[in-house]
Every structure is written in C-alpha cells, then in structure tokens.
Design an enzyme around this catalytic site. Structure first.
Site, PDB file in Angstrom:
ATOM      1  N   SER A  20      -9.706  11.142 -16.431  1.00 55.47           N
ATOM      2  CA  SER A  20      -9.667  11.343 -15.099  1.00 55.47           C
ATOM      3  C   SER A  20      -8.295  11.619 -14.486  1.00 55.47           C
ATOM      4  CB  SER A  20     -10.330  10.027 -14.391  1.00 55.47           C
ATOM      5  OG  SER A  20     -11.599   9.773 -14.586  1.00 55.47           O
ATOM      6  N   ARG A  24      -6.666  15.163 -12.776  1.00 55.58           N
ATOM      7  CA  ARG A  24      -6.203  15.036 -11.524  1.00 55.58           C
ATOM      8  C   ARG A  24      -4.815  15.617 -11.497  1.00 55.58           C
ATOM      9  NH1 ARG A  24     -10.267  11.401 -11.391  1.00 55.58           N
ATOM     10  NH2 ARG A  24     -11.187  10.899  -9.478  1.00 55.58           N
ATOM     11  N   ARG A 116     -25.753  19.692 -11.483  1.00 56.21           N
ATOM     12  CA  ARG A 116     -25.045  18.568 -10.425  1.00 56.21           C
ATOM     13  C   ARG A 116     -24.885  18.912  -9.113  1.00 56.21           C
ATOM     14  NH1 ARG A 116     -21.116  15.751 -14.578  1.00 56.21           N
ATOM     15  NH2 ARG A 116     -20.569  14.312 -12.983  1.00 56.21           N
ATOM     16  N   GLN A 164     -16.183  11.745  -6.282  1.00 55.70           N
ATOM     17  CA  GLN A 164     -15.231  12.913  -6.631  1.00 55.70           C
ATOM     18  C   GLN A 164     -15.200  14.027  -5.293  1.00 55.70           C
ATOM     19  OE1 GLN A 164     -17.106  14.685 -10.146  1.00 55.70           O
ATOM     20  NE2 GLN A 164     -16.594  12.952 -11.590  1.00 55.70           N
ATOM     21  N   ASP A 304     -19.564   3.999 -15.007  1.00 54.91           N
ATOM     22  CA  ASP A 304     -19.425   4.533 -16.242  1.00 54.91           C
ATOM     23  C   ASP A 304     -19.409   3.429 -17.607  1.00 54.91           C
ATOM     24  OD1 ASP A 304     -19.613   7.066 -15.537  1.00 54.91           O
ATOM     25  OD2 ASP A 304     -17.776   7.597 -15.638  1.00 54.91           O
ATOM     26  N   LYS A 331     -25.201  12.209 -13.614  1.00 58.65           N
ATOM     27  CA  LYS A 331     -23.928  12.669 -14.656  1.00 58.65           C
ATOM     28  C   LYS A 331     -24.374  13.645 -15.467  1.00 58.65           C
ATOM     29  CE  LYS A 331     -20.975   9.574 -13.036  1.00 58.65           C
ATOM     30  NZ  LYS A 331     -19.645   9.763 -12.657  1.00 58.65           N
ATOM     31  N   ARG A 335     -28.048   8.842 -16.869  1.00 53.89           N
ATOM     32  CA  ARG A 335     -27.742   7.929 -17.725  1.00 53.89           C
ATOM     33  C   ARG A 335     -28.350   6.503 -17.834  1.00 53.89           C
ATOM     34  NH1 ARG A 335     -21.261   8.969 -17.199  1.00 53.89           N
ATOM     35  NH2 ARG A 335     -20.969  10.760 -18.754  1.00 53.89           N
ATOM     36  N   ARG A 377     -20.800   9.871 -23.278  1.00 54.40           N
ATOM     37  CA  ARG A 377     -20.830   8.143 -23.151  1.00 54.40           C
ATOM     38  C   ARG A 377     -22.117   7.675 -23.604  1.00 54.40           C
ATOM     39  NH1 ARG A 377     -16.042   7.429 -21.033  1.00 54.40           N
ATOM     40  NH2 ARG A 377     -15.170   8.714 -19.479  1.00 54.40           N
ATOM     41  N   LYS A 402     -16.097  15.746 -25.853  1.00 56.04           N
ATOM     42  CA  LYS A 402     -15.953  15.794 -24.207  1.00 56.04           C
ATOM     43  C   LYS A 402     -15.002  15.059 -23.859  1.00 56.04           C
ATOM     44  CE  LYS A 402     -18.757  16.729 -20.332  1.00 56.04           C
ATOM     45  NZ  LYS A 402     -17.845  16.084 -19.186  1.00 56.04           N
TER      46      LYS A 402
END
Length: 419
Positions: A20, A24, A116, A164, A304, A331, A335, A377, A402
């Site tokens: 993350s 950024r 998404r 986000q 997460d 996601k 999930r 994940r 990923k």
C-alpha cells in the site's frame, strides 16, 4: 510448490515492503518535480503496475535493486491505455492522477478488476469539472479527459465501499488550482489506510489538515524526497498466524510495534486469542500458545487481515465471530465467500452475513485442495492450515506474486520439522 510443509513456525522473517505504501509513494513521486527514491518497495505485481503507470504518464522510473528511482513532474497523456493489472489501488490512483493531466487517459485492468466499483471516484472527478466516461456501472475501462487539472473547493467523498476513493482524492488534491476541502460521506471503512496516505503526503511536502468532517488540503504540490517503505503489516499477518497456530515463535524483522498500518490490529487480536506479542530490538516477536481461544473481533479497520485471522480461528477452542468485513465483497474475489468455502473444505462450520464470518472449528482438520479464486490473500491465508494439517494444497499457488512473490520459499524456511 502448492502448499506449506507441516511443522512449527520458528525463526525470523523479513516480509516485503508495504504494498500500500509502495504504490502510494510511486504515485506521489511521479507528481513531485525532481528526483525521488522509494526505498525497500514491495517487488510485487501490483507495485510493478503502479511503476508502469507512472512511466506511461511521463515520469522516468527505474528499478535499482530494492529501490525505485523516480524523476517526477511534467506528466502527460500516455500513448495508449494504462494497464493497472489487477490492482484496485493503482487503478483508483491512476484515475485521480489522470485528472491532473491535460489530455485523454484511459485506465484498464485485468482479472476481476474491471468488475470492481469506481463510480464514487468518478463522481468526485466530475465535481471538479473533469470529463469522465466509464463502462456501465462505473467500472473499468475508464477514460478521463483532463483540461486544466483539478479545480479545488469543497468535494464530498464516500468511503463506505472503499477508502481508496478518499486516498486517491487526497493524493491529487495538492495539485488543484485552489485549496480543497474534502468531506467524508457514507461510513468509515479502513481509515487507517487514509492515515497512511496522509503520512506519506507529508513526507513529500504536502500536509492535509484534519477537520471535523474530513480534510483541508492546501495548494502546495509535492517536493521530491527519499522515502523508505516500512515492512508490510498485511503480509506480516501470515507468519504471525503461523506462529499462533503451531505454538511457534516468529520475529517479524524491522516491523515496529507502533507502526500505524491498519493490519497491525491483527496482532492485538492474536493476543486476545492467547498469543504473546512483544517488541524487540529486531522487530516484533509473536509466540503462539499451546491452545488458541475463540474470539469476537471487529475488523472494519483491517478487513484484509481478517482472512489470516479466520484461519487462526480454525484451530481455536470454541467458535469465533469476525465482523466489519463488508468491503471484502469487492476485492480480487468475494473474499467472504472464498474464505468460507476454503474453511468449510477443511472441515469447519461457517456462517456468513454481508459483513461477518462465524467459524466453528472441527475436531479434526480435513486435508483438501482449496481454491484461491485468483486471490493472493485467499491463497496465502488458507495455505497456513497446511502447517498443522499435512495435505492442504492451494490450486493456484502462483497468484501470490500479486503481493509476495517469494511467499512459499520464505514461509517454508520458517518451518521446523523434527527429525
């Protein structure tokens, strides 16, 4: 390799840099005129996608070992569409940054990313007099036709589906023609990631001011800088849970106990389940108990991390209930559905709602092949069960690239197998 060997997790592990923060930092470095260095960035597919996007927009981006060197400023419309891979954060930041550029920019993605939601962010750009066209339902591909950049002024930003949208808006805000007043709407979400955004912006010379309703962002632009990415707390969840379920002892090297990343909350939940978590001069040490206890925990600020915690619940004494998970429906996979399916294949009784997961552990784990659903994940979380139950395999082990390409090798090195 399709699974982890059974054994006790013991030793030290250095997880990748925060995905993350890496994404950024690359975006902000591209907006900052001059040379920035992003040190210790995560080497994952998602971070590489952000680097490609920055380069396509005119920044000079080079990899130097574990670092990225970025010559930012002077961004322009690219020659073709921006491929964001499967990274939702990259796509949302790319949309916001596209609004700072004169010209037409099309943002695309792969896997589940085109499904998404992007609509709330597109509405933010439209409020800034930026023309935006999307696929039906406000999804990718999205075309942004910038003309004069962001305007500024007051803008409402919803955070119920994803924070986000807010992070992307914040990143673009210092480039606006006038100061911007950002008003939060529709729930809270994982606001810890917004704090990460604000901290990172400050490192590059832009300082949003927290207000009672959101943020005020001065018209400051960005300054280039050297930025060191912290270890990824989201990745640290997996070796921490490995220690918890095997009665092991794992040190998460260079992770600070006071780190503000949202998934640090998972360590507190593991403590509530019976683990000992302590800071050392090497990082954070997690010591698993002889037997974990069931837990009730609100994971809204760190959804997460709920996936790895759910696997810990598989080995607990008594049922566990995890809540605040509504954003997990949108996601790389649904999930909640994906982790529930995997836990059930391993023998657990699982009940779900739109934003919660209740796990009743089985008396004995059923070895099985579990489905990753194309989600890194899900793959990494369910793989942990194999440390206690030989024969647990993941159908798509490569999907971990990923976020953590070396996951299988790094985690296997932790496993102590007597004899």
């Amino acid at each position: 390799m399709t699974g982890l060997p059974a054994g006790r997790a013991v030793g030290e592990i250095r997880v990748p840099g925060s995905k993350s923060a890496s994404i950024r930092a690359l975006a902000v470095a591209a907006l900052a005129p001059g040379r920035s260095v992003v040190r210790g960035a995560d080497p994952s597919d998602d971070v590489s996608a952000m680097a490609r996007v920055a380069a396509a927009l005119g920044a000079k981006v080079e990899r130097d070992g574990a670092d990225w060197v970025v010559e930012g400023g002077g961004l322009r419309a690219p020659d073709g569409p921006l491929d964001c891979g499967e990274s939702g954060l990259t796509a949302r930041i790319a949309i916001a940054v596209a609004g700072t550029i004169d010209g037409e920019v099309t943002i695309t993605g792969r896997g589940r990313l085109p499904e998404r939601p992007m609509g709330p962010l597109l509405d933010v750009l439209r409020s800034q007099h930026i023309e935006v066209v999307s696929a039906p339902g406000g999804t990718l591909p999205v075309t942004v036709r910038g003309a004069g950049g962001w305007w500024g002024g007051e803008v409402p930003v919803p955070t119920g589906t994803s924070t986000q949208f807010l992070s992307a808006t914040l990143i673009a805000a210092p480039t606006a023609r006038y100061p911007m007043a950002i008003r939060l709407e529709e729930g809270s979400g994982a606001l810890g990631y917004v704090e990460m955004t604000v901290d990172l912006m400050a490192a590059f010379g832009a300082r949003p001011i927290v207000t009672g309703h959101g943020f005020e962002v001065p018209k400051s632009g960005y300054r280039p800088t050297d930025y060191t990415v912290p270890p990824d707390a989201s990745s640290a969840v997996y070796p921490a849970v490995a220690a918890a379920i095997t009665g092991g002892e794992v040190t998460l090297v260079d992770l600070r106990p006071d780190d503000r990343q949202p998934d640090m909350a998972v360590l507190r939940h593991l403590e509530a389940m019976g683990c000992r978590v302590e800071g050392t001069d090497r990082g954070v040490r997690v010591i698993g108990p002889e037997r974990l206890q069931g837990i009730e925990a609100d994971l809204e600020s760190s959804p997460d991390g709920a996936l790895g915690l759910a696997v810990a619940c598989l080995f607990a004494e008594g049922p566990s209930r995890l809540t605040g998970l509504h954003t997990l429906r949108h996601k790389e996979s649904d999930r909640i559905a994906a982790i529930s399916e995997g836990l059930e294949r391993l023998g657990a009784e699982v009940a779900t709602t739109e934003d919660s997961l209740t796990v009743r552990p089985p008396a004995l784990i059923t070895p099985a092949q579990v489905r990753a659903h194309g989600d890194h994940r899900i793959a990494m979380s369910l793989a942990l069960a194999g440390l206690k139950a030989p024969g647990v395999d993941v159908d798509d082990p490569g999907v971990v690239a990923k976020t953590w390409p070396a996951f299988w090798d790094d985690m296997t090195r932790l496993v102590f197998q007597p004899g």
